[in-house]
Design an enzyme around this catalytic site. Structure first.
Site, PDB file in Angstrom:
ATOM      1  N   SER A 119       0.831  -1.207   0.000  1.00  0.00           N
ATOM      2  CA  SER A 119       0.000   0.000   0.000  1.00  0.00           C
ATOM      3  C   SER A 119       0.865   1.257   0.000  1.00  0.00           C
ATOM      4  O   SER A 119       1.907   1.298   0.649  1.00  0.00           O
ATOM      5  CB  SER A 119      -0.891   0.002   1.246  1.00  0.00           C
ATOM      6  OG  SER A 119      -1.418   1.296   1.473  1.00  0.00           O
ATOM      7  N   TYR A 143      -1.872   5.434  -4.113  1.00  0.00           N
ATOM      8  CA  TYR A 143      -2.787   6.537  -3.865  1.00  0.00           C
ATOM      9  C   TYR A 143      -2.162   7.713  -4.595  1.00  0.00           C
ATOM     10  O   TYR A 143      -1.089   8.183  -4.230  1.00  0.00           O
ATOM     11  CB  TYR A 143      -2.924   6.815  -2.366  1.00  0.00           C
ATOM     12  CG  TYR A 143      -3.920   5.903  -1.671  1.00  0.00           C
ATOM     13  CD1 TYR A 143      -5.132   5.591  -2.278  1.00  0.00           C
ATOM     14  CD2 TYR A 143      -3.652   5.379  -0.415  1.00  0.00           C
ATOM     15  CE1 TYR A 143      -6.050   4.769  -1.642  1.00  0.00           C
ATOM     16  CE2 TYR A 143      -4.573   4.550   0.223  1.00  0.00           C
ATOM     17  CZ  TYR A 143      -5.766   4.255  -0.406  1.00  0.00           C
ATOM     18  OH  TYR A 143      -6.676   3.444   0.216  1.00  0.00           O
ATOM     19  N   THR A 169      -5.649   3.097  -7.089  1.00  0.00           N
ATOM     20  CA  THR A 169      -6.951   3.048  -6.411  1.00  0.00           C
ATOM     21  C   THR A 169      -7.752   4.302  -6.752  1.00  0.00           C
ATOM     22  O   THR A 169      -7.284   5.420  -6.555  1.00  0.00           O
ATOM     23  CB  THR A 169      -6.741   2.928  -4.886  1.00  0.00           C
ATOM     24  OG1 THR A 169      -6.000   1.728  -4.650  1.00  0.00           O
ATOM     25  CG2 THR A 169      -8.065   2.863  -4.143  1.00  0.00           C
ATOM     26  N   LYS A 251      -8.133  -0.017  -9.602  1.00  0.00           N
ATOM     27  CA  LYS A 251      -8.814  -0.663  -8.470  1.00  0.00           C
ATOM     28  C   LYS A 251     -10.007   0.187  -8.041  1.00  0.00           C
ATOM     29  O   LYS A 251      -9.864   1.379  -7.784  1.00  0.00           O
ATOM     30  CB  LYS A 251      -7.838  -0.819  -7.299  1.00  0.00           C
ATOM     31  CG  LYS A 251      -8.445  -1.419  -6.041  1.00  0.00           C
ATOM     32  CD  LYS A 251      -7.363  -1.755  -5.022  1.00  0.00           C
ATOM     33  CE  LYS A 251      -7.922  -2.404  -3.777  1.00  0.00           C
ATOM     34  NZ  LYS A 251      -8.468  -1.440  -2.814  1.00  0.00           N
ATOM     35  N   HIS A 275     -13.817  -1.316  -1.964  1.00  0.00           N
ATOM     36  CA  HIS A 275     -12.948  -0.991  -0.836  1.00  0.00           C
ATOM     37  C   HIS A 275     -13.469  -1.654   0.447  1.00  0.00           C
ATOM     38  O   HIS A 275     -13.374  -1.096   1.535  1.00  0.00           O
ATOM     39  CB  HIS A 275     -12.875   0.536  -0.671  1.00  0.00           C
ATOM     40  CG  HIS A 275     -11.529   1.051  -0.226  1.00  0.00           C
ATOM     41  ND1 HIS A 275     -10.606   1.579  -1.080  1.00  0.00           N
ATOM     42  CD2 HIS A 275     -10.957   1.123   1.003  1.00  0.00           C
ATOM     43  CE1 HIS A 275      -9.533   1.967  -0.402  1.00  0.00           C
ATOM     44  NE2 HIS A 275      -9.717   1.690   0.868  1.00  0.00           N
TER      45      HIS A 275
END
Ligand code: FNR
Length: 382
Positions: A119, A143, A169, A251, A275
């Site tokens: 992540s 992100y 994402t 995503k 999510h």
């Protein structure tokens, strides 16, 4: 068999083999703040529940007398062969669950041959996660920051860390309305947990007036200013294409038209995901939209799936409805919270064992044999 053998020898598993029970154990183990963050969902949790209910709308129809002695769980995803159709979803700030955090989870994934998705909001710098997991398969989740230099720097670091795919994402430009966090004003990011990738990034650090150690609060403020950009549109994807040479995956796709746009944008795959019900409360269950997205994508995209996968039969259903592989979210975090690295291994092994058994008992020997005709709608389901 291994579980039974060990059980007979007086060593039953330390964690339940019914993975749906982990949530209640975690609720007892972790404090209220961390539980809210890990278990919590958006609003009153109806989309998180819809994710689970969606699986129950489908029932497997087992077939008999088909010689299922030899089984092969391997799948091809994003041009690579995976030994099993499961990866660990990107989950930020894992230090909230266990001090071993990302290192422990990534090591467990590598040991079981499942990809680990690092992540952006990791509580451990990605270089250290990569080092901990040896040559295990890893993907990077982005992100997408407002600052282009920071994004470019993240992508370069992810490549140097051996990440073979990029998942960007799209559903979290703004954090969802999560009462469990809001009511307790619990926000690990405010304490620097989940900021390690930023606080070790040269492009991010260049934007600070003073070093993080001297003014951590200003660094956190800068982190919030940069993270998330609700102004992004489909046109912006060209930037990522330019700066990431490997497979690119979106995503958070839920609508078939967005899958078509993904095809037009030239990406390699999508993750059908809401999510884990943490963003739009009242949104449709993730499995409910999988068939339409698969239909729109045809064979032009690799469709992955997450949100609500808890058991081996869930994996079978998602694959039967067209997913190439599934990402596992909360269950592995629960394993981590309860027993560190062995806890994650337990969860992955249990899920895979139950999947393989369900596959065989249903009359199949490989994921490639699965299709919508393996399932029927449950009585009363629409
Ligand atoms: C997430 N998820 C997530 N997704 C992402 O792209 N980047 C991230 O940093 C995080 N962080 C995160 C933290 C926590 C505590 C959870 C539970 C989830 C979402 C995750 O990747 C995945 O989409 C969901 O967890 C899948 O749903 P289940 O399996 O948890 O039901």
């Amino acid at each position: 068999q291994e579980i039974f053998r060990k059980g007979v020898a007086g060593a039953p598993p330390r964690l339940p083999t019914d993975l749906t029970r982990l949530e209640e154990l975690v609720a007892e183990r972790l404090g209220a703040g961390p539980v809210g963050t890990v278990v919590g969902a958006a609003g009153d949790g109806r989309t998180a529940r819809a994710n689970r209910e969606a699986f129950d709308q489908w029932r497997i129809v087992p077939r008999m007398l088909r010689d299922v002695r030899v089984r092969d769980l391997a799948v091809e995803v994003l041009g690579r062969r995976l030994p099993v159709p499961v990866a660990l979803a990107p989950v930020g700030a894992l230090a909230v669950a266990h001090p071993g955090a990302e290192r422990a989870a990534a090591r467990a994934a590598a040991a079981q041959g499942v990809p680990f998705v690092l992540s952006s909001s990791s509580s451990t710098p990605m270089e250290e996660v990569a080092e901990a997991m040896g040559d295990g398969e890893r993907w990077f989740q982005l992100y997408w920051a407002k600052d282009r230099e920071v994004t470019k720097s993240f992508l370069a670091r992810a490549r140097a860390c051996g990440c073979t795919a990029l998942l960007v994402t799209l559903d979290t430009w703004l954090l969802g309305w999560r009462p469990a966090d809001l009511d307790q004003a619990y926000m690990p990011f405010l304490h620097g947990v989940g900021t390690a990738n930023h606080f070790t990034d040269p492009a991010f650090l260049a934007g600070l007036a003073r070093p993080v150690e001297e003014d951590p609060q200003a660094a956190v403020t800068h982190f919030f200013r940069l993270s998330g950009d609700p102004g992004k549109t489909w046109e912006d994807l060209a930037f990522l294409r330019e700066h990431w040479q490997g497979p690119l995956v979106l995503k958070g796709i839920q609508h078939p038209d967005d899958a078509r746009r993904a095809v037009d944008a030239g990406v390699d795959g999508v993750v059908v995901s809401n999510h884990g019900g943490r963003q739009v409360n009242g949104a449709v269950g993730s499995l409910d939209v999988l068939p339409a997205v698969v239909g729109a994508a045809g064979d032009r995209l690799d469709v992955l799936f997450d949100s609500g996968v808890r058991t081996g039969d869930d994996v079978l259903k998602a694959l039967a409805l067209g997913a190439r592989a599934v990402l596992l979210g909360r269950p592995y975090v629960y394993g981590l919270a309860l027993d560190g690295e062995p806890g994650v291994e337990h969860v992955v092994r249990t899920l895979l064992a139950e999947f393989e058994l369900t596959l065989a008992l249903s009359g199949f020997t490989s994921p490639g044999e699965l299709g919508p005709d393996c399932l029927v709608r449950a009585p009363g389901a629409g």
